[in-house]
Design a protein around this motif. Structure first.
Motif, PDB file in Angstrom:
ATOM      1  N   GLN A  10     -10.335  15.930   0.856  1.00  0.00           N
ATOM      2  CA  GLN A  10      -9.147  15.083   0.913  1.00  0.00           C
ATOM      3  C   GLN A  10      -9.507  13.605   0.805  1.00  0.00           C
ATOM      4  N   GLU A  11     -10.642  13.200   1.364  1.00  0.00           N
ATOM      5  CA  GLU A  11     -11.031  11.790   1.314  1.00  0.00           C
ATOM      6  C   GLU A  11     -11.378  11.327  -0.098  1.00  0.00           C
ATOM      7  N   ASN A  12     -11.626  12.263  -1.010  1.00  0.00           N
ATOM      8  CA  ASN A  12     -11.951  11.915  -2.391  1.00  0.00           C
ATOM      9  C   ASN A  12     -10.785  12.129  -3.350  1.00  0.00           C
ATOM     10  N   ARG A  13      -9.613  12.480  -2.822  1.00  0.00           N
ATOM     11  CA  ARG A  13      -8.435  12.663  -3.662  1.00  0.00           C
ATOM     12  C   ARG A  13      -7.385  11.633  -3.291  1.00  0.00           C
ATOM     13  N   PHE A  14      -6.524  11.299  -4.224  1.00  0.00           N
ATOM     14  CA  PHE A  14      -5.383  10.462  -3.894  1.00  0.00           C
ATOM     15  C   PHE A  14      -4.220  10.774  -4.811  1.00  0.00           C
ATOM     16  N   HIS A  15      -3.058  10.465  -4.349  1.00  0.00           N
ATOM     17  CA  HIS A  15      -1.841  10.610  -5.139  1.00  0.00           C
ATOM     18  C   HIS A  15      -0.820   9.667  -4.542  1.00  0.00           C
ATOM     19  N   GLY A  16       0.326   9.624  -5.075  1.00  0.00           N
ATOM     20  CA  GLY A  16       1.363   8.717  -4.601  1.00  0.00           C
ATOM     21  C   GLY A  16       1.590   7.623  -5.630  1.00  0.00           C
ATOM     22  N   HIS A  17       2.809   7.210  -5.720  1.00  0.00           N
ATOM     23  CA  HIS A  17       3.189   6.264  -6.760  1.00  0.00           C
ATOM     24  C   HIS A  17       2.484   4.916  -6.628  1.00  0.00           C
ATOM     25  N   GLY A  18       2.291   4.433  -5.415  1.00  0.00           N
ATOM     26  CA  GLY A  18       1.667   3.121  -5.237  1.00  0.00           C
ATOM     27  C   GLY A  18       0.229   3.086  -5.723  1.00  0.00           C
ATOM     28  N   SER A  19      -0.559   4.053  -5.307  1.00  0.00           N
ATOM     29  CA  SER A  19      -1.970   4.103  -5.704  1.00  0.00           C
ATOM     30  C   SER A  19      -2.110   4.338  -7.202  1.00  0.00           C
ATOM     31  N   LEU A  20      -1.338   5.256  -7.735  1.00  0.00           N
ATOM     32  CA  LEU A  20      -1.405   5.528  -9.170  1.00  0.00           C
ATOM     33  C   LEU A  20      -0.948   4.315  -9.976  1.00  0.00           C
ATOM     34  N   ARG A  21       0.115   3.686  -9.541  1.00  0.00           N
ATOM     35  CA  ARG A  21       0.625   2.509 -10.252  1.00  0.00           C
ATOM     36  C   ARG A  21      -0.421   1.398 -10.288  1.00  0.00           C
ATOM     37  N   TYR A  22      -1.145   1.218  -9.193  1.00  0.00           N
ATOM     38  CA  TYR A  22      -2.196   0.193  -9.148  1.00  0.00           C
ATOM     39  C   TYR A  22      -3.269   0.480 -10.210  1.00  0.00           C
ATOM     40  N   VAL A  23      -3.714   1.719 -10.316  1.00  0.00           N
ATOM     41  CA  VAL A  23      -4.739   2.070 -11.303  1.00  0.00           C
ATOM     42  C   VAL A  23      -4.175   1.940 -12.715  1.00  0.00           C
ATOM     43  N   TYR A  24      -2.923   2.354 -12.930  1.00  0.00           N
ATOM     44  CA  TYR A  24      -2.322   2.240 -14.260  1.00  0.00           C
ATOM     45  C   TYR A  24      -2.267   0.788 -14.704  1.00  0.00           C
ATOM     46  N   ARG A  25      -1.895  -0.114 -13.799  1.00  0.00           N
ATOM     47  CA  ARG A  25      -1.749  -1.528 -14.152  1.00  0.00           C
ATOM     48  C   ARG A  25      -3.087  -2.245 -14.292  1.00  0.00           C
ATOM     49  N   ASN A  26      -3.986  -2.033 -13.344  1.00  0.00           N
ATOM     50  CA  ASN A  26      -5.210  -2.832 -13.265  1.00  0.00           C
ATOM     51  C   ASN A  26      -6.441  -2.147 -13.824  1.00  0.00           C
ATOM     52  N   GLY A  27      -6.331  -0.869 -14.143  1.00  0.00           N
ATOM     53  CA  GLY A  27      -7.507  -0.121 -14.569  1.00  0.00           C
ATOM     54  C   GLY A  27      -7.785  -0.237 -16.056  1.00  0.00           C
ATOM     55  N   GLU A  28      -8.985   0.162 -16.402  1.00  0.00           N
ATOM     56  CA  GLU A  28      -9.389   0.249 -17.798  1.00  0.00           C
ATOM     57  C   GLU A  28      -9.295   1.707 -18.216  1.00  0.00           C
ATOM     58  N   ALA A  29      -9.137   1.936 -19.518  1.00  0.00           N
ATOM     59  CA  ALA A  29      -8.932   3.307 -20.004  1.00  0.00           C
ATOM     60  C   ALA A  29      -9.979   3.689 -21.034  1.00  0.00           C
ATOM     61  N   ILE A  30     -10.368   4.948 -20.972  1.00  0.00           N
ATOM     62  CA  ILE A  30     -11.210   5.559 -21.998  1.00  0.00           C
ATOM     63  C   ILE A  30     -10.449   6.783 -22.476  1.00  0.00           C
TER      64      ILE A  30
END
Length: 118
Positions: A4-24
């Motif tokens: 569980q400590e290595n998984r995440f979900h939820g709109h806030g966390s996902l939205r942060y990665v979508y906005r600020n992350g890089e994509a391959i």
């Protein structure tokens, strides 16, 4: 399955990665990632849309296969990252596990999440 400590979900966390992350990107999956300086462990999420697979059983099978590939190489992740693996093709369910894992590992190596294998 990942802890569980290595998984995440939820709109806030996902939205942060979508906005600020890089994509391959590849034809089957896309990996979006960003460093997370506020955490000690890396977190991973797998997103499979209903457009890809209508059946919840099929979506969960794809998710479990990808989580297992990540779990096997989790010890090699040096820095804390937030990583989202987006699945765009139902081929991820039928392709051989070794091929799917190789695709994930090659994207992780390109991103610098895990060290490149010789």
């Amino acid at each position: 399955m990942l802890k569980q400590e290595n998984r995440f979900h939820g709109h806030g966390s996902l939205r942060y990665v979508y906005r600020n992350g890089e994509a391959i990107r590849s034809r089957i999956i896309t990996t979006k990632y960003t460093k997370n300086k506020f955490r000690k462990t890396s977190r991973f999420s797998v997103v499979v849309s209903k457009k890809v697979m209508k059946s919840a059983v099929g979506r969960n099978r794809i998710r479990r296969r990808i989580y297992e590939a990540i779990r096997l190489r989790l010890g090699e992740v040096a820095q804390p990252f937030d990583v989202v693996v987006l699945v765009f093709s139902s081929e991820a369910m039928t392709m051989p596990y070794g091929e799917l894992a190789g695709l994930i590992y090659s994207q992780f190596e390109e991103a610098g999440i895990i060290p490149a294998s010789e």
